[in-house]
Design a protein around this motif. Structure first.
Motif, mmCIF file in Angstrom:
data_model
loop_
_atom_site.group_PDB
_atom_site.id
_atom_site.type_symbol
_atom_site.label_atom_id
_atom_site.label_comp_id
_atom_site.label_asym_id
_atom_site.label_seq_id
_atom_site.Cartn_x
_atom_site.Cartn_y
_atom_site.Cartn_z
ATOM 1 N N ALA A 1 15.996 56.567 15.223
ATOM 2 C CA ALA A 1 16.707 55.411 15.775
ATOM 3 C C ALA A 1 17.330 54.550 14.680
ATOM 4 C CB ALA A 1 15.752 54.579 16.638
ATOM 5 N N ALA A 2 16.583 54.341 13.594
ATOM 6 C CA ALA A 2 17.085 53.481 12.523
ATOM 7 C C ALA A 2 18.291 54.102 11.825
ATOM 8 C CB ALA A 2 15.972 53.212 11.511
ATOM 9 N N SER A 3 18.193 55.404 11.489
ATOM 10 C CA SER A 3 19.307 56.059 10.799
ATOM 11 C C SER A 3 20.513 56.205 11.716
ATOM 12 C CB SER A 3 18.874 57.424 10.270
ATOM 13 O OG SER A 3 18.431 58.258 11.317
ATOM 14 N N ALA A 4 20.274 56.412 13.027
ATOM 15 C CA ALA A 4 21.383 56.508 13.978
ATOM 16 C C ALA A 4 22.124 55.184 14.072
ATOM 17 C CB ALA A 4 20.861 56.923 15.352
ATOM 18 N N ALA A 5 21.379 54.071 14.153
ATOM 19 C CA ALA A 5 22.010 52.751 14.249
ATOM 20 C C ALA A 5 22.805 52.426 12.982
ATOM 21 C CB ALA A 5 20.947 51.688 14.497
ATOM 22 N N ALA A 6 22.283 52.837 11.826
ATOM 23 C CA ALA A 6 22.939 52.529 10.556
ATOM 24 C C ALA A 6 24.221 53.314 10.349
ATOM 25 C CB ALA A 6 21.979 52.804 9.405
ATOM 26 N N THR A 7 24.328 54.470 10.984
ATOM 27 C CA THR A 7 25.469 55.362 10.723
ATOM 28 C C THR A 7 26.329 55.592 11.967
ATOM 29 O OG1 THR A 7 24.024 57.267 11.174
ATOM 30 C CG2 THR A 7 24.267 56.577 8.876
ATOM 31 N N LEU A 8 26.146 54.789 12.998
ATOM 32 C CA LEU A 8 26.845 55.023 14.261
ATOM 33 C C LEU A 8 28.368 54.965 14.102
ATOM 34 C CD1 LEU A 8 25.890 55.692 17.091
ATOM 35 C CD2 LEU A 8 26.049 53.272 17.675
ATOM 36 N N GLY A 9 28.833 54.195 13.123
ATOM 37 C CA GLY A 9 30.275 54.084 12.896
ATOM 38 C C GLY A 9 30.920 55.367 12.404
ATOM 39 N N ASP B 1 32.308 51.657 22.715
ATOM 40 C CA ASP B 1 31.456 52.844 22.765
ATOM 41 C C ASP B 1 30.144 52.605 22.020
ATOM 42 O OD1 ASP B 1 33.316 54.180 24.245
ATOM 43 O OD2 ASP B 1 34.119 55.363 22.590
ATOM 44 N N ALA B 2 30.241 51.954 20.857
ATOM 45 C CA ALA B 2 29.028 51.675 20.078
ATOM 46 C C ALA B 2 28.104 50.734 20.845
ATOM 47 C CB ALA B 2 29.400 51.082 18.730
ATOM 48 N N GLU B 3 28.669 49.682 21.431
ATOM 49 C CA GLU B 3 27.852 48.723 22.182
ATOM 50 C C GLU B 3 27.196 49.393 23.395
ATOM 51 O OE1 GLU B 3 30.524 45.573 23.089
ATOM 52 O OE2 GLU B 3 30.269 44.580 21.141
ATOM 53 N N ARG B 4 27.959 50.242 24.085
ATOM 54 C CA ARG B 4 27.418 50.920 25.256
ATOM 55 C C ARG B 4 26.276 51.860 24.857
ATOM 56 N NH1 ARG B 4 31.930 53.015 27.063
ATOM 57 N NH2 ARG B 4 32.412 51.222 28.367
ATOM 58 N N THR B 5 26.440 52.539 23.734
ATOM 59 C CA THR B 5 25.413 53.461 23.268
ATOM 60 C C THR B 5 24.152 52.722 22.851
ATOM 61 O OG1 THR B 5 27.104 55.024 22.524
ATOM 62 C CG2 THR B 5 24.912 55.265 21.568
ATOM 63 N N ILE B 6 24.326 51.626 22.104
ATOM 64 C CA ILE B 6 23.164 50.840 21.671
ATOM 65 C C ILE B 6 22.434 50.251 22.871
ATOM 66 C CG2 ILE B 6 22.463 48.757 20.437
ATOM 67 C CD1 ILE B 6 24.758 49.369 18.448
ATOM 68 N N ALA B 7 23.191 49.737 23.838
ATOM 69 C CA ALA B 7 22.576 49.148 25.031
ATOM 70 C C ALA B 7 21.798 50.192 25.820
ATOM 71 C CB ALA B 7 23.646 48.505 25.908
ATOM 72 N N ALA B 8 22.377 51.375 25.957
ATOM 73 C CA ALA B 8 21.707 52.438 26.702
ATOM 74 C C ALA B 8 20.411 52.854 26.010
ATOM 75 C CB ALA B 8 22.634 53.641 26.839
ATOM 76 N N THR B 9 20.430 52.877 24.666
ATOM 77 C CA THR B 9 19.225 53.244 23.919
ATOM 78 C C THR B 9 18.144 52.199 24.113
ATOM 79 O OG1 THR B 9 20.580 54.394 22.293
ATOM 80 C CG2 THR B 9 18.339 53.847 21.640
#
Length: 298
Positions: A267-275, A283-291
């Motif tokens: 989760a941490a590495s995914a959030a750091a590199t989502l861009g 898309d990033a906000e929707r993905t983070i919210a869903a997680t």
């Protein structure tokens, strides 16, 4: 290129092997379509979502066949002049001034005009270069961005493999180029152009193929990380995103993780590199919210 011809390719499997050696993993259907385009001398029309490997196919074909890749990038408003040829007006003007100076007022206008429109002042754009530089691969990228008039012009050129420059006469390809047209289907391309081509729809790769692509393009990646990235990207493609990630984004994401020294996707590495994989804020906000929702629900 006098006497030039295409290197012999005996079968779709042989072409797939040649593409494999330059890092492009083509499925049986795509390898067959490309082989037939080469053998039959027909353009290959590749359609599909962005990021499915349409543009990189043309580059891989050129590299595997040992020929030049010539790219025509289509856009709204593109016309025949931008695609075919233009005259080098600054050089023509300098040439005319030099003639006037040398003639000292006795310049013959007909002779001067004829000298201005010679091959030395012709600026070959991608289509003309592709006809002259035989053999080669011509990539007509994102044809769906061009308009109907340009489509009609392109259809004529591809049908004849020749163009006429009024001042110079006909220029014909000694060996017709292998033409790859791509479309992201932002609009429907006319049937007349499609009928001239062989057609292939490119899907996103299945999970084993995407893992294989990641491991081929990024030799340092572990099988575990490649599997995690490919699996996560497949889940993102299934979500309702403005721009689902393609293979290019899979590679970017994996490369970003490797650059940060990460050996697994958490989760941490995914959030750091989502861009690296999602290029729209929504898309990033929707993905983070869903997680977060899944985490809280669990």
């Amino acid at each position: 290129m006098v006497g030039a011809s295409w290197a012999p390719v005996g079968s779709p499997a042989e072409l797939a092997g040649a593409l494999d050696r330059v890092g492009y993993l083509a499925g049986e259907g795509l390898a067959t379509a490309a082989f037939l385009a080469l053998r039959m001398g027909r353009p290959l029309f590749c359609e599909g979502e962005p990021g499915t490997g349409k543009t990189s196919l043309a580059a891989a074909l050129a590299e595997s066949l040992g020929v030049e890749l010539i790219k025509l990038q289509c856009h709204e408003g593109i016309d025949a002049t931008q695609a075919l040829y233009d005259w080098d007006f600054p050089r023509q003007l300098l040439h005319l001034r030099a003639l006037e100076a040398a003639a000292d007022g006795g310049l013959d206008s007909d002779v001067a005009e004829k000298s201005l429109y010679s091959r030395r002042f012709l600026l070959a754009r991608p289509l003309l270069r592709a006809l002259e530089d035989a053999p080669c691969v011509l990539l007509v990228d994102e044809i769906d961005r061009a308009d109907d008039e340009f489509e009609a012009f392109l259809l004529e050129v591809l049908g004849e493999n020749a163009v006429t420059v009024p001042e110079l006469g006909e220029i014909r390809a000694a060996v017709p180029p292998l033409v790859v047209l791509t479309s992201n289907r932002t609009r429907e391309v006319h049937d007349a152009l499609k009928r001239r081509c062989l057609y292939h729809w490119l899907e996103h790769p299945d999970l084993p193929r995407e893992i294989a692509i990641l491991r081929r393009r990024l030799p340092g990646i572990s099988e575990r990380l490649a599997t995690q990235v490919a699996s996560a990207v497949r889940r993102l493609r299934a979500a309702e995103l403005l721009k689902p990630p393609g293979v290019a984004e899979s590679l970017d994401w994996a490369q970003a993780l490797i650059a940060l020294g990460r050996t697994e996707l958490d989760a941490a590495s995914a959030a750091a590199t989502l861009g690296a994989v999602l290029k729209y804020r929504e898309d990033a906000e929707r993905t983070i919210a869903a997680t977060l929702d899944a985490l809280l629900a669990g």
